[in-house]
Design an enzyme around this catalytic site. Structure first.
Site, PDB file in Angstrom:
ATOM      1  N   SER A 122       8.371   4.253  10.057  1.00  0.00           N
ATOM      2  CA  SER A 122       9.074   3.056   9.397  1.00  0.00           C
ATOM      3  C   SER A 122       8.912   1.822   9.652  1.00  0.00           C
ATOM      4  CB  SER A 122      10.602   3.570   9.197  1.00  0.00           C
ATOM      5  OG  SER A 122      11.244   2.934   8.381  1.00  0.00           O
ATOM      6  N   GLY A 123       8.903   0.829   9.006  1.00  0.00           N
ATOM      7  CA  GLY A 123       8.793  -0.565   9.169  1.00  0.00           C
ATOM      8  C   GLY A 123      10.295  -1.172   8.735  1.00  0.00           C
ATOM      9  N   SER A 161      10.196   2.328   4.823  1.00  0.00           N
ATOM     10  CA  SER A 161      10.501   0.887   5.604  1.00  0.00           C
ATOM     11  C   SER A 161      12.031   0.419   4.845  1.00  0.00           C
ATOM     12  CB  SER A 161       9.298   0.044   5.354  1.00  0.00           C
ATOM     13  OG  SER A 161       8.386   0.519   6.031  1.00  0.00           O
ATOM     14  N   TYR A 187       6.499  -0.155   1.399  1.00  0.00           N
ATOM     15  CA  TYR A 187       5.163   0.577   0.797  1.00  0.00           C
ATOM     16  C   TYR A 187       5.745   1.298  -0.431  1.00  0.00           C
ATOM     17  CZ  TYR A 187       1.290   4.028   0.329  1.00  0.00           C
ATOM     18  OH  TYR A 187       0.017   4.697  -0.061  1.00  0.00           O
ATOM     19  N   ASN A 205      13.487   1.593   1.219  1.00  0.00           N
ATOM     20  CA  ASN A 205      12.403   2.639   0.992  1.00  0.00           C
ATOM     21  C   ASN A 205      12.092   3.402   2.345  1.00  0.00           C
ATOM     22  OD1 ASN A 205       9.920   3.235  -0.517  1.00  0.00           O
ATOM     23  ND2 ASN A 205       8.679   2.334   0.983  1.00  0.00           N
TER      24      ASN A 205
END
Length: 385
Positions: A302-303, A264, A154, A226
């Site tokens: 978080s991904g 992420s 993102y 990120n």
């Protein structure tokens, strides 16, 4: 070859090498392990990386107009060759997306490139990959199906993410520009608008060369970084984030639901070691350890999604014929685990070292990692002299 031609080629190679942004080792940060020639995922023979970087506008965000700070990254396991590779994936925390992974797990193969972009552009990039297959004649037969692998992080704190600025042409640009050799890092491709561990993040890469018995193998990693909270930033084992906690704090207004550490990271691991899909799952899992070393915690927001593939066994993918493949014994796999951890750690720090301060929508600002201050902290802890 004429002497003048040789000189020109050498000068070109020299300029290409030193036109790269500084990397972590360049400023004195120490790491374990032996990197490959380029210290990048492209050290794995055949792997190519391309970018499309979109940066325009300043000031107040006007949806659909910008400012724009985003892009697309493409990783091609065998370059322009349509020859699927053994692969598997893993997620540390699943607040993110990587399309096509159901079939990767089921079939054991990655059948095309891995694409990385921003959260809201996954669909556009996925569709563009299918059109690129048609455009380039990737599949020779009339009847075929495939599930593009597209991941995201993102960038909405710096980018007009609901302006949907990533277009089909940007995915084409990333794919068509893919090359081996040195690759750019920092504010490029899908990593353009990303932030990491309290500073500017983005795209980073690293590699490790290891020997198992009489064979030499390479592990390469590329990250779109990120994630993470500044207080957890750790470099070369030193709590740099805590030492710089009041220095150059990112300036942006976060929504009430935002928690420090949210974000992420997408990680792509390539190797030329002869690993089968279940072993590549184990490689992907070890990415988590490299993220933990630099301060990632796999937070709820978080991904953290990783995919690993092997370029060995070029005849593995067959539709009608039996085939034979080589496999590394599990009892010999530990050096590959360690290489994955080491390369992941360095790739993240490379992304931060290369990234430059960026001002995005509404004046939101993410500061670059301050190189000199980091080195001062490492000296304070006697990590370097």
């Amino acid at each position: 070859m004429k002497k003048n031609t040789v000189i020109i080629l050498l000068l070109f190679a020299y300029c290409s090498m030193y036109s790269q942004k500084p990397r972590a080792r360049d400023i004195g940060i120490p790491f374990d392990g032996t990197p490959g020639k380029f210290n990048a995922i492209t050290d794995v023979k055949g792997v190519e990386v391309g970018y499309s970087t979109i940066i325009s506008g300043t000031g107040k965000n006007i949806r659909g107009k910008g400012p724009i700070r985003t892009g697309v990254t493409a990783i091609l396991p065998r370059g322009r060759n349509n020859n699927p590779v053994y692969a598997n994936w893993y997620t540390l925390n699943g607040n993110g997306e990587m399309t096509g992974t159901t079939w990767v797990t089921e079939s054991g193969f990655l059948e095309g490139p891995v694409m990385i972009t921003n959260t809201n552009s996954v669909g556009t990039v996925r569709d563009a990959v299918l059109k690129w297959y048609v455009k380039t004649g990737w599949y020779k037969e009339d009847f075929w199906y495939t599930y593009p692998v597209v991941a995201e992080t993102y960038d909405g704190f710096l980018n007009d993410i609901y302006g949907f600025h990533v277009k089909e042409s940007n995915a084409f640009e990333a794919l068509d520009s893919a090359r081996s050799g040195f690759i750019k890092e920092g504010n490029v491709g899908g990593g353009t608008g990303m932030m990491c561990l309290g500073f500017k993040g983005g795209t980073g890469s690293s590699s490790r060369v290891i020997k198992i018995k009489d064979s030499t193998y390479t592990v390469g990693v590329l990250v779109q970084s990120n994630f993470g909270s500044k207080r957890n930033l750790t470099i070369a084992g030193v709590p740099v984030g805590r030492e710089l906690i009041d220095t150059l704090n990112n300036e942006f207004k976060a929504p009430p639901s935002y928690q420090p550490g949210d974000g992420s990271i997408i990680v792509v691991v390539a190797t030329d070691a002869p690993l089968l899909p279940h072993q590549l799952k184990r490689i992907a899992q070890r990415v988590s350890l490299g993220i933990g070393i630099v301060g990632g915690r796999g937070t709820n927001g978080s991904g953290d999604i990783f995919i690993a593939f092997s370029t060995a066994n070029p005849t593995a993918f067959q539709r009608a014929d039996f085939t034979r493949v080589n496999e590394l014994p599990n009892d010999l796999i530990n050096p590959l685990f360690e290489a994955t951890v080491q390369a992941t750690e360095e790739a993240i720090i490379n992304a931060m070292v290369a990234a430059e301060t960026m001002v995005g929508i509404n004046g939101n600002k993410s500061y670059a990692l301050p190189h000199k201050l980091v080195i001062d902290v490492l000296k304070k802890y006697n990590r370097i002299k």
